[in-house]
Design a protein around this motif. Sequence first.
Motif, PDB file in Angstrom:
ATOM      1  N   ALA A 120      -1.179  -2.164  12.261  1.00  0.00           N
ATOM      2  CA  ALA A 120      -0.448  -1.826  13.481  1.00  0.00           C
ATOM      3  C   ALA A 120       0.458  -2.959  13.930  1.00  0.00           C
ATOM      4  CB  ALA A 120      -1.437  -1.472  14.590  1.00  0.00           C
ATOM      5  N   SER A 121       0.065  -4.195  13.624  1.00  0.00           N
ATOM      6  CA  SER A 121       0.850  -5.348  14.036  1.00  0.00           C
ATOM      7  C   SER A 121       1.968  -5.680  13.048  1.00  0.00           C
ATOM      8  CB  SER A 121      -0.072  -6.573  14.203  1.00  0.00           C
ATOM      9  OG  SER A 121       0.590  -7.622  14.847  1.00  0.00           O
ATOM     10  N   GLY A 122       1.997  -5.016  11.903  1.00  0.00           N
ATOM     11  CA  GLY A 122       3.057  -5.262  10.930  1.00  0.00           C
ATOM     12  C   GLY A 122       2.949  -6.591  10.233  1.00  0.00           C
ATOM     13  N   LEU A 123       1.720  -7.033   9.971  1.00  0.00           N
ATOM     14  CA  LEU A 123       1.519  -8.363   9.395  1.00  0.00           C
ATOM     15  C   LEU A 123       1.690  -8.415   7.883  1.00  0.00           C
ATOM     16  CD1 LEU A 123      -1.402  -9.556  11.655  1.00  0.00           C
ATOM     17  CD2 LEU A 123       0.812 -10.660  11.403  1.00  0.00           C
ATOM     18  N   VAL A 124       1.781  -7.261   7.242  1.00  0.00           N
ATOM     19  CA  VAL A 124       2.048  -7.212   5.801  1.00  0.00           C
ATOM     20  C   VAL A 124       3.322  -6.402   5.592  1.00  0.00           C
ATOM     21  CG1 VAL A 124       1.212  -6.503   3.536  1.00  0.00           C
ATOM     22  CG2 VAL A 124      -0.405  -7.385   5.235  1.00  0.00           C
ATOM     23  N   THR A 125       4.268  -6.980   4.862  1.00  0.00           N
ATOM     24  CA  THR A 125       5.523  -6.303   4.557  1.00  0.00           C
ATOM     25  C   THR A 125       5.516  -5.837   3.113  1.00  0.00           C
ATOM     26  OG1 THR A 125       6.802  -7.582   6.180  1.00  0.00           O
ATOM     27  CG2 THR A 125       8.032  -6.599   4.363  1.00  0.00           C
ATOM     28  N   HIS A 126       5.903  -4.587   2.897  1.00  0.00           N
ATOM     29  CA  HIS A 126       6.005  -4.019   1.546  1.00  0.00           C
ATOM     30  C   HIS A 126       7.478  -4.000   1.157  1.00  0.00           C
ATOM     31  CE1 HIS A 126       1.805  -2.364   1.493  1.00  0.00           C
ATOM     32  NE2 HIS A 126       1.981  -2.541   2.789  1.00  0.00           N
ATOM     33  N   LEU A 127       7.782  -4.580   0.000  1.00  0.00           N
ATOM     34  CA  LEU A 127       9.163  -4.707  -0.444  1.00  0.00           C
ATOM     35  C   LEU A 127       9.306  -4.173  -1.863  1.00  0.00           C
ATOM     36  CD1 LEU A 127       9.729  -8.379   0.755  1.00  0.00           C
ATOM     37  CD2 LEU A 127      10.670  -6.338   1.848  1.00  0.00           C
ATOM     38  N   PRO A 128      10.463  -3.624  -2.197  1.00  0.00           N
ATOM     39  CA  PRO A 128      10.676  -3.180  -3.582  1.00  0.00           C
ATOM     40  C   PRO A 128      10.778  -4.373  -4.521  1.00  0.00           C
ATOM     41  CG  PRO A 128      12.699  -2.987  -2.313  1.00  0.00           C
ATOM     42  CD  PRO A 128      11.624  -3.350  -1.328  1.00  0.00           C
ATOM     43  N   HIS A 129      10.310  -4.185  -5.745  1.00  0.00           N
ATOM     44  CA  HIS A 129      10.406  -5.233  -6.763  1.00  0.00           C
ATOM     45  C   HIS A 129      10.955  -4.606  -8.044  1.00  0.00           C
ATOM     46  CE1 HIS A 129       9.240  -8.309  -9.703  1.00  0.00           C
ATOM     47  NE2 HIS A 129       9.238  -9.138  -8.679  1.00  0.00           N
ATOM     48  N   PRO A 130      11.964  -5.213  -8.655  1.00  0.00           N
ATOM     49  CA  PRO A 130      12.624  -4.580  -9.801  1.00  0.00           C
ATOM     50  C   PRO A 130      11.727  -4.409 -11.017  1.00  0.00           C
ATOM     51  CG  PRO A 130      13.405  -6.836  -9.487  1.00  0.00           C
ATOM     52  CD  PRO A 130      12.604  -6.489  -8.283  1.00  0.00           C
TER      53      PRO A 130
END
Length: 402
Positions: free
Chosen positions: A336-346
């Motif tokens: 809920a706090s947004g402490l983990v960010t998910h990002l695309p990886h090639p």
Amino acid sequence: MPNQTASLPLAGVRVLDLSRVLAGPWCGTVLGDLGAEVIKVEHPQRGDDTRDWGLRVGATQTSYFNSANRNKRSVTIDLQTADGQRIAQALALKCDVVLQNFRHGGAEKFGLGYEQLKRHHTSLIYCSISGYDPTGPEAARPGYDLLVQGEAGLMALNGEAGRPPLKFGVAAVDLFTGMYAAQAVLAALFERQRTGTGRHIEMALFDCGLMIASYYGLEALMTGQDPLRYGNAHPSIVPYGVFDAEDGPLVITVGNNAQFDRFCREVIERPDLAEDDRFRTNITRTKNRAVLVPEIDRELTRRKRAVLLERLKNAGIPCGEVLGLHEALTSERATASGLVTHLPHPESGEMQVLSPPYRLDGARPPVRHAPPSLGEGTHDVLRSLLDLDDTQLARLEADDIV
């Protein structure tokens, strides 16, 4: 799409991060999180040492590297070559801040020492990170977190009484040094607004290791001996620590005498402990912990954790579960706090990184740049800052300089 950097405090500040491993890169990440443009210089083939530490993420990244290198661009330069040194020097003169943790004399060998750069850039803020006092007899000695944890007395205060010295679970000295370095850089940037001149900031792992000891350190100086070790308990507050309920551990932090009275009466139903002169104040409870704590332990192990947590909450006593790290990172609280960010990886499809811990005007700064693959920003940065064209870049690549 709005510019994500423009509204951040360090927008417009450019940092050349010549450091590697953890303390220096951590400083660079802090500055990047706050909006600085951070250019990380690495060897063209090997990169940062930590690209080979931890779990592999794609061809050139690892969990360790990614933890300390978000919000950066990676530029590969061979500093052992004359052309590589000239490129790095030119980049430094385009930056507001330079971070480096070369071995003693290493920066000067590459023409990247503070005095060398200052001659052409008087407003430069330059941060050197070493293991030990750069002016003392150990200036040339390499410093590592584990060494300093031992030499700064941190292992001796960590862990349970009667057990061998124990290091912290993470590289605490490196992390604290990186944070202290970032604070000093921020102060120097603020000062530069008034004076127009830069600073040479010097940080030593040993110095920061001693700072971590904080109140333990002052107690050692006052008593002339090492403090006792209390494991998960607190040296100065009782009861305060990790305790076992019938079905698992929990954290209980009784911070004052009123809380202790409620704890005894409402949580463990032992008013006699609250009324005992040996336990009426925190100082007397600390002196008599050997008598009090077994009584508390006995009552807690007779009750379920959920029951205790509810009673503690109702009594206004800070408390919580003891979670595993994965459990904490994937908890509703962290999500809920947004402490983990998910990002695309090639290559791997997706990567996860921790988000900046700050909130600025109610919002957490974004991860603007994923931890970079080795050399991903070389062409962009050298074109935009040094006006190198495709022919020049091709020659430098052919000669393994970038």
